[in-house]
Scaffold this motif. Sequence first.
Motif, PDB file in Angstrom:
ATOM      1  N   VAL A 127       0.853  -1.186   0.000  1.00 12.52           N
ATOM      2  CA  VAL A 127       0.000   0.000   0.000  1.00 12.52           C
ATOM      3  C   VAL A 127       0.888   1.235   0.000  1.00 12.52           C
ATOM      4  CG1 VAL A 127      -1.815   1.258   1.203  1.00 12.52           C
ATOM      5  CG2 VAL A 127      -1.796  -1.236   1.255  1.00 12.52           C
ATOM      6  N   CYS A 128       0.606   2.149  -0.896  1.00  9.18           N
ATOM      7  CA  CYS A 128       1.354   3.402  -0.969  1.00  9.18           C
ATOM      8  C   CYS A 128       1.003   4.278   0.227  1.00  9.18           C
ATOM      9  CB  CYS A 128       1.030   4.117  -2.278  1.00  9.18           C
ATOM     10  SG  CYS A 128       1.808   5.743  -2.429  1.00  9.18           S
ATOM     11  N   ARG A 129       1.999   4.949   0.814  1.00  4.23           N
ATOM     12  CA  ARG A 129       1.763   5.799   1.973  1.00  4.23           C
ATOM     13  C   ARG A 129       1.131   7.139   1.585  1.00  4.23           C
ATOM     14  NH1 ARG A 129       7.061   4.072   3.159  1.00  4.23           N
ATOM     15  NH2 ARG A 129       7.886   6.109   2.577  1.00  4.23           N
ATOM     16  N   LEU A 130       1.153   7.497   0.302  1.00  8.21           N
ATOM     17  CA  LEU A 130       0.623   8.795  -0.132  1.00  8.21           C
ATOM     18  C   LEU A 130      -0.816   8.679  -0.629  1.00  8.21           C
ATOM     19  CD1 LEU A 130       3.784  10.164  -1.990  1.00  8.21           C
ATOM     20  CD2 LEU A 130       3.054  10.617   0.345  1.00  8.21           C
ATOM     21  N   CYS A 131      -1.012   7.842  -1.669  1.00 11.90           N
ATOM     22  CA  CYS A 131      -2.350   7.745  -2.268  1.00 11.90           C
ATOM     23  C   CYS A 131      -3.086   6.474  -1.869  1.00 11.90           C
ATOM     24  CB  CYS A 131      -2.241   7.820  -3.790  1.00 11.90           C
ATOM     25  SG  CYS A 131      -1.400   6.399  -4.535  1.00 11.90           S
ATOM     26  N   LYS A 132      -2.471   5.610  -1.035  1.00  7.99           N
ATOM     27  CA  LYS A 132      -3.076   4.368  -0.572  1.00  7.99           C
ATOM     28  C   LYS A 132      -3.345   3.382  -1.697  1.00  7.99           C
ATOM     29  CE  LYS A 132      -3.065   6.188   3.496  1.00  7.99           C
ATOM     30  NZ  LYS A 132      -2.001   5.794   4.455  1.00  7.99           N
ATOM     31  N   GLY A 133      -2.639   3.518  -2.810  1.00  9.25           N
ATOM     32  CA  GLY A 133      -2.793   2.583  -3.906  1.00  9.25           C
ATOM     33  C   GLY A 133      -1.942   1.346  -3.707  1.00  9.25           C
ATOM     34  N   HIS A 135       0.790  -0.012  -4.783  1.00 13.24           N
ATOM     35  CA  HIS A 135       2.109   0.103  -5.377  1.00 13.24           C
ATOM     36  C   HIS A 135       3.043   0.698  -4.334  1.00 13.24           C
ATOM     37  CE1 HIS A 135      -0.157   3.833  -6.495  1.00 13.24           C
ATOM     38  NE2 HIS A 135       0.895   4.387  -5.906  1.00 13.24           N
ATOM     39  N   PHE A 136       4.341   0.666  -4.625  1.00 16.76           N
ATOM     40  CA  PHE A 136       5.323   1.214  -3.708  1.00 16.76           C
ATOM     41  C   PHE A 136       5.255   2.735  -3.718  1.00 16.76           C
ATOM     42  CE2 PHE A 136       7.077  -2.966  -4.778  1.00 16.76           C
ATOM     43  CZ  PHE A 136       7.309  -3.465  -3.508  1.00 16.76           C
ATOM     44  N   THR A 137       5.615   3.325  -2.574  1.00 13.41           N
ATOM     45  CA  THR A 137       5.572   4.784  -2.462  1.00 13.41           C
ATOM     46  C   THR A 137       6.522   5.436  -3.440  1.00 13.41           C
ATOM     47  OG1 THR A 137       5.069   4.507  -0.118  1.00 13.41           O
ATOM     48  CG2 THR A 137       5.745   6.699  -0.817  1.00 13.41           C
ATOM     49  N   LYS A 143       3.391  11.375  -6.334  1.00 20.70           N
ATOM     50  CA  LYS A 143       4.266  11.708  -5.218  1.00 20.70           C
ATOM     51  C   LYS A 143       4.700  13.176  -5.258  1.00 20.70           C
ATOM     52  CE  LYS A 143       8.414  10.018  -7.593  1.00 20.70           C
ATOM     53  NZ  LYS A 143       9.562   9.096  -7.486  1.00 20.70           N
ATOM     54  N   ASP A 144       4.757  13.792  -6.444  1.00 30.59           N
ATOM     55  CA  ASP A 144       5.168  15.196  -6.517  1.00 30.59           C
ATOM     56  C   ASP A 144       4.114  16.127  -5.940  1.00 30.59           C
ATOM     57  OD1 ASP A 144       7.497  14.389  -7.721  1.00 30.59           O
ATOM     58  OD2 ASP A 144       6.703  14.603  -9.764  1.00 30.59           O
ATOM     59  N   THR A 145       2.834  15.763  -6.075  1.00 32.07           N
ATOM     60  CA  THR A 145       1.767  16.635  -5.588  1.00 32.07           C
ATOM     61  C   THR A 145       1.320  16.257  -4.180  1.00 32.07           C
ATOM     62  OG1 THR A 145       0.151  15.193  -6.666  1.00 32.07           O
ATOM     63  CG2 THR A 145       0.947  17.105  -7.912  1.00 32.07           C
ATOM     64  N   LEU A 146       1.198  14.961  -3.901  1.00 28.69           N
ATOM     65  CA  LEU A 146       0.710  14.537  -2.600  1.00 28.69           C
ATOM     66  C   LEU A 146       1.772  14.629  -1.518  1.00 28.69           C
ATOM     67  CD1 LEU A 146      -1.449  11.422  -3.531  1.00 28.69           C
ATOM     68  CD2 LEU A 146      -2.190  13.754  -3.062  1.00 28.69           C
ATOM     69  N   THR A 151       3.233  16.748   3.944  1.00 26.59           N
ATOM     70  CA  THR A 151       4.124  17.505   4.828  1.00 26.59           C
ATOM     71  C   THR A 151       3.378  18.627   5.509  1.00 26.59           C
ATOM     72  OG1 THR A 151       5.945  16.974   3.344  1.00 26.59           O
ATOM     73  CG2 THR A 151       6.305  18.747   4.919  1.00 26.59           C
ATOM     74  N   THR A 152       2.459  19.295   4.783  1.00 26.37           N
ATOM     75  CA  THR A 152       1.698  20.397   5.372  1.00 26.37           C
ATOM     76  C   THR A 152       0.762  19.904   6.449  1.00 26.37           C
ATOM     77  OG1 THR A 152       1.799  21.507   3.241  1.00 26.37           O
ATOM     78  CG2 THR A 152       0.181  22.319   4.808  1.00 26.37           C
ATOM     79  N   GLU A 153       0.143  18.716   6.236  1.00 29.13           N
ATOM     80  CA  GLU A 153      -0.774  18.196   7.241  1.00 29.13           C
ATOM     81  C   GLU A 153      -0.036  17.812   8.518  1.00 29.13           C
ATOM     82  OE1 GLU A 153      -2.737  14.982   5.461  1.00 29.13           O
ATOM     83  OE2 GLU A 153      -3.860  16.187   4.018  1.00 29.13           O
ATOM     84  N   ASN A 154       1.137  17.240   8.380  1.00 37.11           N
ATOM     85  CA  ASN A 154       1.869  16.793   9.566  1.00 37.11           C
ATOM     86  C   ASN A 154       2.585  17.948  10.247  1.00 37.11           C
ATOM     87  OD1 ASN A 154       1.065  14.245   8.969  1.00 37.11           O
ATOM     88  ND2 ASN A 154       2.942  13.682   7.890  1.00 37.11           N
TER      89      ASN A 154
END
Length: 281
Positions: A127-133, A135-137, A143-146, A151-154
């Motif tokens: 599971v991707c850590r960015l889009c939850k798809g 595939h690998f992160t 990854k460029d947009t998410l 980073t802003t949320e955390n």
Amino acid sequence: MASSIKTSWADDVDELEQKNEDFVDENGIRTVIEYTINDEGKKVKITRRIKRTLQKSIVEHAVAERQKWDKFGAEKGNKPGPDRATTTVGENVALKISAGNKAGESEPAPEENVKAQLTRAGAGKVVCRLCKGEHFTAKCPYKDTLAGLKTTENGGDDDTHEPAAPAASSGGKYVPPSMRGPGGARTAGPVSAREELPTLRVTNISEDTHEQDLRDLFGRFGRVTRVFIGRDRETGAGKGFAFVSFEDRAAAQKAMDKVHGMGYDNLILSVQWSQSRPEQR
């Protein structure tokens, strides 16, 4: 007057003419009885029981047509079906032909191989850590947009956080991160397992003493969690001392009282509490 020699009844039976028998009983089982002479010159009786069952199978049209052809050669003129004298019937071997050619198939990507290995190992789905798809992160197309949104949320607003103060060094020396306290001050290092558990220092042991020997000796007083024997780095011979750690301090005290001064392997053992090393500066 010549007297006739009387033979036994077994010899009379052997001289009788014995014919082969072939009959079918009420259950449809065919029995064939044959009399022959084996390699040792003895007459033997061979009995064969044959049960015929009708099995229907669906075959190709061409196969059914070949079964209707007239026999030729040694089988010419015989009835349909295999003859045991000339034909050996083997097992049916099913041939499965795949629709594609393996040589023309494309090899799976390395990422797919890793996913398959993780699935077989029971590690779950990737599971991707960015889009939850799935595939690998590192392979995420977003990854460029998410990554910026994550980073802003955390981290929140950059204006609301003050920059972290640099870690202060003690006396101009480097302090490892594991030994840094609040404000970068040096703290005491991590406590070793020997200092946490009640440990006994055993001296005057033989060079041939092994770890299992000490476990058997001290295991009678309580659960032994760790045994360390001091050895020479080059030769591997024992240096005559060892450390034995217990799970319970009471068991360690009892072991020290019983084993201290005891003869073991022609030597007198000395058992004391292990002292922590002084901090080297």
